[in-house]
Design a protein around this motif. Structure first.
Motif, PDB file in Angstrom:
ATOM      1  N   SER A 123       0.943  -1.342  -0.074  1.00  0.00           N
ATOM      2  CA  SER A 123       0.044  -0.038  -0.113  1.00  0.00           C
ATOM      3  C   SER A 123       0.743   1.382   0.035  1.00  0.00           C
ATOM      4  O   SER A 123       0.364   2.458  -0.225  1.00  0.00           O
ATOM      5  CB  SER A 123      -0.932   0.051   1.397  1.00  0.00           C
ATOM      6  N   GLY A 124       2.109   1.149   0.398  1.00  0.00           N
ATOM      7  CA  GLY A 124       2.628   2.313   0.541  1.00  0.00           C
ATOM      8  C   GLY A 124       2.692   3.168   1.706  1.00  0.00           C
ATOM      9  O   GLY A 124       3.330   4.275   1.944  1.00  0.00           O
ATOM     10  N   LEU A 125       2.027   2.417   2.686  1.00  0.00           N
ATOM     11  CA  LEU A 125       1.550   3.181   4.040  1.00  0.00           C
ATOM     12  C   LEU A 125       3.014   2.738   4.935  1.00  0.00           C
ATOM     13  O   LEU A 125       3.713   1.794   4.553  1.00  0.00           O
ATOM     14  CB  LEU A 125       0.455   2.593   4.798  1.00  0.00           C
ATOM     15  N   GLN A 126       3.352   3.719   5.721  1.00  0.00           N
ATOM     16  CA  GLN A 126       4.591   3.336   6.436  1.00  0.00           C
ATOM     17  C   GLN A 126       4.250   2.510   7.820  1.00  0.00           C
ATOM     18  O   GLN A 126       3.457   2.865   8.596  1.00  0.00           O
ATOM     19  CB  GLN A 126       5.054   4.934   7.158  1.00  0.00           C
ATOM     20  N   HIS A 127       5.212   1.400   7.758  1.00  0.00           N
ATOM     21  CA  HIS A 127       5.055   0.708   9.211  1.00  0.00           C
ATOM     22  C   HIS A 127       5.638   1.204  10.345  1.00  0.00           C
ATOM     23  O   HIS A 127       6.756   1.332  10.381  1.00  0.00           O
ATOM     24  CB  HIS A 127       5.513  -0.629   8.680  1.00  0.00           C
ATOM     25  N   VAL A 128       4.776   1.645  11.274  1.00  0.00           N
ATOM     26  CA  VAL A 128       5.333   2.055  12.712  1.00  0.00           C
ATOM     27  C   VAL A 128       5.251   1.235  13.751  1.00  0.00           C
ATOM     28  O   VAL A 128       3.988   0.837  14.240  1.00  0.00           O
ATOM     29  CB  VAL A 128       4.635   3.499  13.020  1.00  0.00           C
ATOM     30  N   GLU A 129       6.219   0.511  14.116  1.00  0.00           N
ATOM     31  CA  GLU A 129       6.138  -0.405  15.158  1.00  0.00           C
ATOM     32  C   GLU A 129       6.288   0.248  16.364  1.00  0.00           C
ATOM     33  O   GLU A 129       7.362   0.513  16.842  1.00  0.00           O
ATOM     34  CB  GLU A 129       7.370  -1.666  14.692  1.00  0.00           C
ATOM     35  N   VAL A 130       5.590   0.348  17.123  1.00  0.00           N
ATOM     36  CA  VAL A 130       5.534   1.163  18.484  1.00  0.00           C
ATOM     37  C   VAL A 130       6.476   0.515  19.377  1.00  0.00           C
ATOM     38  O   VAL A 130       7.178   1.097  20.242  1.00  0.00           O
ATOM     39  CB  VAL A 130       4.128   1.320  18.866  1.00  0.00           C
ATOM     40  N   SER A 131       6.671  -1.023  19.550  1.00  0.00           N
ATOM     41  CA  SER A 131       7.173  -1.559  20.574  1.00  0.00           C
ATOM     42  C   SER A 131       8.505  -1.094  20.133  1.00  0.00           C
ATOM     43  O   SER A 131       9.559  -0.997  21.051  1.00  0.00           O
ATOM     44  CB  SER A 131       6.777  -2.961  20.676  1.00  0.00           C
ATOM     45  N   LYS A 132       9.007  -1.123  19.045  1.00  0.00           N
ATOM     46  CA  LYS A 132      10.451  -1.162  18.657  1.00  0.00           C
ATOM     47  C   LYS A 132      10.690   0.351  18.829  1.00  0.00           C
ATOM     48  O   LYS A 132      11.935   0.850  19.454  1.00  0.00           O
ATOM     49  CB  LYS A 132      10.473  -1.316  16.989  1.00  0.00           C
ATOM     50  N   LEU A 133       9.786   1.222  18.638  1.00  0.00           N
ATOM     51  CA  LEU A 133       9.990   2.680  18.940  1.00  0.00           C
ATOM     52  C   LEU A 133      10.463   2.966  20.504  1.00  0.00           C
ATOM     53  O   LEU A 133      11.249   3.908  20.986  1.00  0.00           O
ATOM     54  CB  LEU A 133       8.770   3.472  18.561  1.00  0.00           C
ATOM     55  N   VAL A 134       9.461   2.365  21.172  1.00  0.00           N
ATOM     56  CA  VAL A 134       9.685   2.328  22.612  1.00  0.00           C
ATOM     57  C   VAL A 134      10.947   1.915  22.960  1.00  0.00           C
ATOM     58  O   VAL A 134      11.567   2.534  24.064  1.00  0.00           O
ATOM     59  CB  VAL A 134       8.465   1.266  23.544  1.00  0.00           C
ATOM     60  N   ARG A 135      11.471   0.636  22.495  1.00  0.00           N
ATOM     61  CA  ARG A 135      12.786   0.161  22.877  1.00  0.00           C
ATOM     62  C   ARG A 135      13.977   1.296  22.379  1.00  0.00           C
ATOM     63  O   ARG A 135      14.716   1.713  23.118  1.00  0.00           O
ATOM     64  CB  ARG A 135      12.810  -1.011  22.068  1.00  0.00           C
ATOM     65  N   GLU A 136      13.813   1.614  21.230  1.00  0.00           N
ATOM     66  CA  GLU A 136      14.985   2.390  20.571  1.00  0.00           C
ATOM     67  C   GLU A 136      14.962   3.749  21.221  1.00  0.00           C
ATOM     68  O   GLU A 136      16.215   4.239  21.452  1.00  0.00           O
ATOM     69  CB  GLU A 136      14.677   2.654  19.159  1.00  0.00           C
ATOM     70  N   LYS A 137      13.900   4.604  21.438  1.00  0.00           N
ATOM     71  CA  LYS A 137      14.058   5.822  21.966  1.00  0.00           C
ATOM     72  C   LYS A 137      13.688   5.684  23.266  1.00  0.00           C
ATOM     73  O   LYS A 137      13.670   6.771  23.973  1.00  0.00           O
ATOM     74  CB  LYS A 137      12.520   6.701  21.374  1.00  0.00           C
ATOM     75  N   ARG A 138      13.632   4.634  24.077  1.00  0.00           N
ATOM     76  CA  ARG A 138      13.502   4.531  25.479  1.00  0.00           C
ATOM     77  C   ARG A 138      12.257   5.279  26.105  1.00  0.00           C
ATOM     78  O   ARG A 138      12.484   6.153  26.814  1.00  0.00           O
ATOM     79  CB  ARG A 138      14.597   5.005  26.278  1.00  0.00           C
ATOM     80  N   LEU A 139      11.067   5.099  25.497  1.00  0.00           N
ATOM     81  CA  LEU A 139       9.801   5.518  25.854  1.00  0.00           C
ATOM     82  C   LEU A 139       9.294   4.905  27.192  1.00  0.00           C
ATOM     83  O   LEU A 139       7.935   4.537  27.089  1.00  0.00           O
ATOM     84  CB  LEU A 139       9.070   5.793  24.668  1.00  0.00           C
ATOM     85  N   TYR A 140      10.090   4.727  28.097  1.00  0.00           N
ATOM     86  CA  TYR A 140       9.458   4.091  29.278  1.00  0.00           C
ATOM     87  C   TYR A 140      10.262   4.507  30.616  1.00  0.00           C
ATOM     88  O   TYR A 140      11.481   5.132  30.438  1.00  0.00           O
ATOM     89  CB  TYR A 140       9.704   2.280  29.160  1.00  0.00           C
ATOM     90  N   ARG A 141       9.564   4.221  31.520  1.00  0.00           N
ATOM     91  CA  ARG A 141      10.082   4.888  32.795  1.00  0.00           C
ATOM     92  C   ARG A 141      10.133   3.636  33.819  1.00  0.00           C
ATOM     93  O   ARG A 141      10.944   3.827  34.897  1.00  0.00           O
ATOM     94  CB  ARG A 141       9.435   6.072  33.516  1.00  0.00           C
ATOM     95  N   GLU A 142       9.507   2.512  33.519  1.00  0.00           N
ATOM     96  CA  GLU A 142       9.392   1.368  34.408  1.00  0.00           C
ATOM     97  C   GLU A 142       9.924   0.273  33.773  1.00  0.00           C
ATOM     98  O   GLU A 142       9.694  -0.101  32.501  1.00  0.00           O
ATOM     99  CB  GLU A 142       8.012   1.266  34.992  1.00  0.00           C
ATOM    100  N   TRP A 143      10.047  -0.815  34.087  1.00  0.00           N
ATOM    101  CA  TRP A 143      10.667  -2.087  33.874  1.00  0.00           C
ATOM    102  C   TRP A 143       9.921  -3.127  34.750  1.00  0.00           C
ATOM    103  O   TRP A 143       9.778  -3.099  35.896  1.00  0.00           O
ATOM    104  CB  TRP A 143      11.911  -2.276  34.124  1.00  0.00           C
ATOM    105  N   ASP A 144       9.184  -4.296  33.916  1.00  0.00           N
ATOM    106  CA  ASP A 144       8.602  -5.366  34.627  1.00  0.00           C
ATOM    107  C   ASP A 144       9.389  -6.404  34.477  1.00  0.00           C
ATOM    108  O   ASP A 144       9.757  -7.168  33.492  1.00  0.00           O
ATOM    109  CB  ASP A 144       7.511  -5.579  33.874  1.00  0.00           C
ATOM    110  N   ASP A 145       9.923  -6.860  35.867  1.00  0.00           N
ATOM    111  CA  ASP A 145      10.846  -7.899  36.126  1.00  0.00           C
ATOM    112  C   ASP A 145      10.359  -9.306  35.909  1.00  0.00           C
ATOM    113  O   ASP A 145      10.898 -10.163  35.313  1.00  0.00           O
ATOM    114  CB  ASP A 145      11.397  -7.760  37.675  1.00  0.00           C
ATOM    115  N   GLU A 146       9.136  -9.384  36.051  1.00  0.00           N
ATOM    116  CA  GLU A 146       8.550 -10.705  36.051  1.00  0.00           C
ATOM    117  C   GLU A 146       8.152 -11.033  34.552  1.00  0.00           C
ATOM    118  O   GLU A 146       8.521 -12.234  34.053  1.00  0.00           O
ATOM    119  CB  GLU A 146       6.984 -10.573  36.637  1.00  0.00           C
ATOM    120  N   LEU A 147       7.805 -10.109  33.666  1.00  0.00           N
ATOM    121  CA  LEU A 147       7.619 -10.334  32.500  1.00  0.00           C
ATOM    122  C   LEU A 147       8.789 -10.020  31.602  1.00  0.00           C
ATOM    123  O   LEU A 147       8.801 -10.215  30.399  1.00  0.00           O
ATOM    124  CB  LEU A 147       6.411  -9.669  31.929  1.00  0.00           C
ATOM    125  N   ASP A 148       9.942  -9.303  32.192  1.00  0.00           N
ATOM    126  CA  ASP A 148      11.029  -8.928  31.473  1.00  0.00           C
ATOM    127  C   ASP A 148      10.960  -8.059  30.305  1.00  0.00           C
ATOM    128  O   ASP A 148      11.123  -8.576  29.361  1.00  0.00           O
ATOM    129  CB  ASP A 148      11.876 -10.275  31.140  1.00  0.00           C
TER     130      ASP A 148
END
Ligand SMILES: Nc1ncnc2c1ncn2[C@@H]1O[C@H](COP(=O)(O)OP(=O)(O)OP(=O)(O)O)[C@@H](O)[C@H]1O
Length: 321
Positions: free
Chosen positions: A56-81
């Protein structure tokens, strides 16, 4: 549920269709549609998005990858790693992409997203045993697999999307995504096929879809048309809307005309009445005068200038008054 056929991606160079009214209306919002592809981790969002993006020519935006790469988190779940993404940070990162449009947003969560940023939501589903195997292959810990499989059983992602978009006209499609055939089937149907781009208002085929052509970096014309149809109606909807407006306008002008006529007629009759009163007043006065003249005889034949006659008239008037 509408099938994927109702939302076929047709690509076409923008220049060839820029003149069409539907496209212009759609462009007023954003240049290209945004699709949210959601579902439990492992249902195949990334696989589906990549295939759809290439067609389709649409851009695939993988949010989980974005979260990892840009560190869009403040917490870490140890149980689920895994990280617990920060909604505001993710929203800020997505804002410019979604504003521009043309995104295939791939994420398991949808509750924090702005409903106005999306034109279609696709929730992918997978059989629990299929999902289990896929997650096992990823060497996820047992607890993480169990949690994801349970989320799929309780259709958490579907419920979340339905809740997030319940107040909107955005369609939510639930697609099974267990096998290659499932995906191929969905993508196969995503070929240009004008007969499926029906207007959501009247089921008519929008006029502008008669000669769709495919280009790899094109614009999702049909998606746009469906969106435009959903918001504005297709050309025939517009026509009937216009006709309704016209009928209403005609009725209003008729009422206005009747009102104006009534006002004019009443003004005319009021004038007529006043004039008749004046005329009648004058008439009675002249009759009175005639009566008086006939009752007073002029001795010298001098008419009104005769003094005795004037005296007689005055007297008679006085007596009458
Ligand atoms: N329709 C399908 N048929 C067969 N295998 C599939 C299908 N879709 C995905 N898979 C396989 O399932 C696995 C998981 O797919 P994918 O990574 O796309 O899932 P996901 O929903 O994006 O997961 P996550 O949310 O964790 O990123 C991959 O190994 C992929 O090859």
């Amino acid at each position: 549920m509408p099938s994927f056929l109702d939302f076929v991606l047709v690509t076409d160079p923008i220049a060839s269709i820029a003149s069409s009214l539907a496209i212009e209306q759609m462009c007023a919002k954003r240049q290209r549609p945004n699709l949210l592809i959601t579902g439990t981790p492992g249902v195949g969002k990334t696989t589906f998005c990549e295939a759809l993006a290439s067609r389709s020519g649409l851009q695939h935006v993988e949010v989980s990858k974005l979260v990892r790469e840009k560190r869009l988190y403040r917490e870490w779940d140890d149980e689920l790693d895994c990280s617990i993404f920060d909604e505001e940070m993710v929203q800020d990162a997505l804002e410019p992409l979604l504003e521009r449009g043309g995104c295939l947003l791939d994420f398991h969560s949808s509750s924090f997203l702005d409903e106005n940023d999306f034109d279609l939501v696709i929730v992918l589903r997978a059989d629990t045993s299929v999902l289990y195997d896929r997650l096992e292959k990823r060497h996820y810990p047992e607890s993480k697999i169990k949690q994801n499989v349970e989320a799929e059983i309780f259709q958490s992602c579907l419920d979340e999307a339905q809740e997030a978009f319940e107040e909107t006209t955005v369609s939510i499609w639930e697609l099974q995504h267990d096998t290659e055939e499932h995906m191929e089937d969905a993508l196969e149907r995503a070929q240009p096929s004008p007969q499926h781009a029906n207007c959501l208002h009247c089921s008519a085929i929008p006029d502008t879809l008669d000669t769709p052509t495919v280009s790899t970096e094109g614009v999702c014309v049909k998606v746009h048309l469906v969106i435009a149809s959903r918001q504005e109606g297709c050309t025939s909807c517009q026509k009937s809307k216009w006709q309704k407006h016209r009928a209403l306008q005609e009725k209003l002008s008729l009422i206005l005309f009747c009102l104006l006529s009534c006002v004019c007629v009443s003004v005319f009759f009021s004038f007529l009445f006043c004039f008749s009163l004046l005329f009648l007043g004058k008439l009675t006065r002249s009759i009175n005068e005639c009566v008086l003249l006939s009752s007073c005889r002029c001795p010298c034949q001098a008419g009104r200038h005769c003094r005795p006659l004037a005296a007689c008239l005055n007297r008679t008037n006085h007596i009458k008054g």
